[in-house]
Design a protein around this motif. Structure first.
Motif, PDB file in Angstrom:
ATOM      1  N   PHE A  87      44.385   0.710   5.064  1.00  0.00           N
ATOM      2  CA  PHE A  87      44.389  -0.314   4.023  1.00  0.00           C
ATOM      3  C   PHE A  87      43.491  -1.779   3.840  1.00  0.00           C
ATOM      4  O   PHE A  87      43.413  -2.433   3.005  1.00  0.00           O
ATOM      5  N   ILE A  88      44.139  -2.375   4.687  1.00  0.00           N
ATOM      6  CA  ILE A  88      44.252  -4.150   4.836  1.00  0.00           C
ATOM      7  C   ILE A  88      42.691  -4.290   5.611  1.00  0.00           C
ATOM      8  O   ILE A  88      42.266  -4.909   4.960  1.00  0.00           O
ATOM      9  N   VAL A  89      42.819  -3.142   6.723  1.00  0.00           N
ATOM     10  CA  VAL A  89      40.725  -3.697   6.906  1.00  0.00           C
ATOM     11  C   VAL A  89      39.956  -3.293   6.467  1.00  0.00           C
ATOM     12  O   VAL A  89      39.430  -3.804   6.066  1.00  0.00           O
ATOM     13  N   LYS A  90      40.411  -2.631   5.430  1.00  0.00           N
ATOM     14  CA  LYS A  90      39.077  -2.370   4.143  1.00  0.00           C
ATOM     15  C   LYS A  90      38.896  -3.890   2.908  1.00  0.00           C
ATOM     16  O   LYS A  90      38.151  -4.034   2.778  1.00  0.00           O
ATOM     17  N   GLY A  91      39.967  -4.429   2.648  1.00  0.00           N
ATOM     18  CA  GLY A  91      40.447  -4.989   2.240  1.00  0.00           C
ATOM     19  C   GLY A  91      40.378  -6.661   2.414  1.00  0.00           C
ATOM     20  O   GLY A  91      39.161  -7.266   1.818  1.00  0.00           O
ATOM     21  N   LEU A  92      39.977  -6.552   4.030  1.00  0.00           N
ATOM     22  CA  LEU A  92      40.015  -7.965   4.427  1.00  0.00           C
ATOM     23  C   LEU A  92      38.389  -8.377   4.511  1.00  0.00           C
ATOM     24  O   LEU A  92      37.596  -9.098   4.870  1.00  0.00           O
ATOM     25  N   ARG A  93      38.163  -6.993   5.024  1.00  0.00           N
ATOM     26  CA  ARG A  93      36.407  -6.609   4.986  1.00  0.00           C
ATOM     27  C   ARG A  93      35.725  -7.021   3.754  1.00  0.00           C
ATOM     28  O   ARG A  93      34.821  -7.940   3.603  1.00  0.00           O
ATOM     29  N   ASN A  94      36.227  -6.582   2.339  1.00  0.00           N
ATOM     30  CA  ASN A  94      35.823  -6.655   1.464  1.00  0.00           C
ATOM     31  C   ASN A  94      36.136  -7.585   0.520  1.00  0.00           C
ATOM     32  O   ASN A  94      35.251  -8.568   0.493  1.00  0.00           O
ATOM     33  N   THR A  95      36.726  -8.977   1.915  1.00  0.00           N
ATOM     34  CA  THR A  95      36.870 -10.497   1.616  1.00  0.00           C
ATOM     35  C   THR A  95      36.301 -11.171   2.583  1.00  0.00           C
ATOM     36  O   THR A  95      35.825 -12.654   2.172  1.00  0.00           O
ATOM     37  N   GLY A  96      35.074 -11.004   3.791  1.00  0.00           N
ATOM     38  CA  GLY A  96      34.488 -11.340   4.127  1.00  0.00           C
ATOM     39  C   GLY A  96      34.695 -11.639   5.600  1.00  0.00           C
ATOM     40  O   GLY A  96      34.341 -11.724   6.115  1.00  0.00           O
ATOM     41  N   TYR A  97      35.865 -10.912   5.919  1.00  0.00           N
ATOM     42  CA  TYR A  97      36.293 -11.294   7.611  1.00  0.00           C
ATOM     43  C   TYR A  97      36.055 -10.342   8.718  1.00  0.00           C
ATOM     44  O   TYR A  97      36.406  -9.081   7.799  1.00  0.00           O
ATOM     45  N   ALA A  98      35.996 -10.389   9.696  1.00  0.00           N
ATOM     46  CA  ALA A  98      35.893  -9.356  10.903  1.00  0.00           C
ATOM     47  C   ALA A  98      37.058  -8.783  11.204  1.00  0.00           C
ATOM     48  O   ALA A  98      37.835  -9.844  11.603  1.00  0.00           O
ATOM     49  N   VAL A  99      37.171  -7.624  10.874  1.00  0.00           N
ATOM     50  CA  VAL A  99      38.527  -6.778  11.662  1.00  0.00           C
ATOM     51  C   VAL A  99      38.920  -6.468  12.482  1.00  0.00           C
ATOM     52  O   VAL A  99      37.806  -5.247  12.462  1.00  0.00           O
ATOM     53  N   ASP A 100      39.792  -6.364  13.858  1.00  0.00           N
ATOM     54  CA  ASP A 100      39.657  -5.438  14.705  1.00  0.00           C
ATOM     55  C   ASP A 100      41.045  -4.133  14.866  1.00  0.00           C
ATOM     56  O   ASP A 100      42.012  -4.856  14.297  1.00  0.00           O
ATOM     57  N   PRO A 101      41.163  -3.141  13.856  1.00  0.00           N
ATOM     58  CA  PRO A 101      42.410  -2.858  14.022  1.00  0.00           C
ATOM     59  C   PRO A 101      42.699  -2.505  15.770  1.00  0.00           C
ATOM     60  O   PRO A 101      42.905  -1.341  16.531  1.00  0.00           O
ATOM     61  N   ALA A 102      44.286  -2.546  16.026  1.00  0.00           N
ATOM     62  CA  ALA A 102      45.443  -2.206  17.192  1.00  0.00           C
ATOM     63  C   ALA A 102      46.238  -1.341  17.056  1.00  0.00           C
ATOM     64  O   ALA A 102      47.109  -1.343  15.794  1.00  0.00           O
ATOM     65  N   TYR A 103      46.658  -0.102  17.168  1.00  0.00           N
ATOM     66  CA  TYR A 103      47.890   0.748  16.972  1.00  0.00           C
ATOM     67  C   TYR A 103      49.046   0.119  17.586  1.00  0.00           C
ATOM     68  O   TYR A 103      50.062   0.995  16.913  1.00  0.00           O
ATOM     69  N   ASP A 104      48.700   0.071  18.983  1.00  0.00           N
ATOM     70  CA  ASP A 104      50.614  -0.409  19.629  1.00  0.00           C
ATOM     71  C   ASP A 104      50.468  -1.380  20.319  1.00  0.00           C
ATOM     72  O   ASP A 104      49.231  -2.261  20.407  1.00  0.00           O
ATOM     73  N   GLY A 105      51.579  -2.290  20.458  1.00  0.00           N
ATOM     74  CA  GLY A 105      51.303  -3.053  21.738  1.00  0.00           C
ATOM     75  C   GLY A 105      50.516  -3.799  22.933  1.00  0.00           C
ATOM     76  O   GLY A 105      50.358  -4.442  22.755  1.00  0.00           O
ATOM     77  N   GLU A 106      50.494  -2.738  23.191  1.00  0.00           N
ATOM     78  CA  GLU A 106      49.513  -2.548  24.539  1.00  0.00           C
ATOM     79  C   GLU A 106      48.283  -2.472  24.665  1.00  0.00           C
ATOM     80  O   GLU A 106      46.923  -3.155  24.476  1.00  0.00           O
TER      81      GLU A 106
END
Length: 223
Positions: free
Chosen positions: A15-34
């Protein structure tokens, strides 16, 4: 602007990735600390959105490792940890902002937008000069692990000088940052406090940490 989003809940992350990309940001998701640290080492980011409750490596540990290497990157904590103590700890560890879940996406985007406007350089909580240590969180000063008892104004002078090591700081600049509008520039208050501070530091260490530069001001540097 490129953002690293560290969030282990995949639906929320999407949800966050889609919203931020729609507002013009490049977004890389990561799902754990490592994975977050791996992506951080691999790529250059302008901002990190960081959850705290992460698998493999806790978010605060991730934050500490990033701050040990980079004092300038913006970090916004996005967490379900709601206690005041958690927020204080996150900010003390080097986050620039803290947003509690559940949240409104547009508030998150506004906070990101605001952070990206500014340049930040994180200063460490503990300032050191040889064996002289200043704990800016506890407002305490130590020499060789022995505490030096200072008044509030003496501490304020020392913290400001320690934050500007090896720089000559004028008396006017010190009083502007340590005293409020009620300070009387014609009193002997400042000279009394700087003299007392220098004496206490010398008594504890037998070293002259603070030097007076005639006509210019004061400097603290390693002896």
């Amino acid at each position: 602007m490129r953002i690293l989003l560290v969030e282990d809940e995949k639906m929320l992350s999407g949800f966050i990735v889609k919203g931020l990309r729609n507002t013009g940001y490049a977004v890389d998701p990561a799902y754990d600390g490592e994975e977050a640290l791996y992506e951080y080492e691999l790529n250059e980011y302008d901002l990190i959105v960081l959850d705290l409750n992460l698998p493999k490596k806790d978010g605060l540990e991730v934050l500490r490792e990033i701050r040990a290497k980079n004092q300038e990157i913006k970090v916004l904590i996005l967490s379900a940890r709601t206690k005041v103590g958690d927020r204080i700890l996150g900010l003390d560890e080097g986050a620039n902002d803290y947003l509690i879940k559940p949240f409104d996406f547009w508030e998150l985007e506004a906070r990101i937008r605001n952070l990206l406007r500014w340049d930040f350089v994180q200063k460490p909580l503990n300032l050191s000069l040889g064996y002289l240590q200043v704990d800016t969180k506890a407002k305490r000063v130590y020499f060789d692990d022995r505490e030096i008892a200072l008044t509030r104004k003496e501490y304020g002078i020392l913290e400001y000088l320690m934050s500007h090591k090896s720089q000559v700081i004028s008396a006017e600049e010190l009083t502007e940052h340590v005293w409020d509008n009620e300070f009387d520039p014609f009193s002997n208050t400042f000279r009394y406090h700087i003299h007392s501070l220098k004496k206490k530091l010398y008594t504890a260490s037998e070293l002259d940490f603070i030097k007076t530069i005639r006509g210019q001001g004061y400097i603290i540097e390693e002896v």
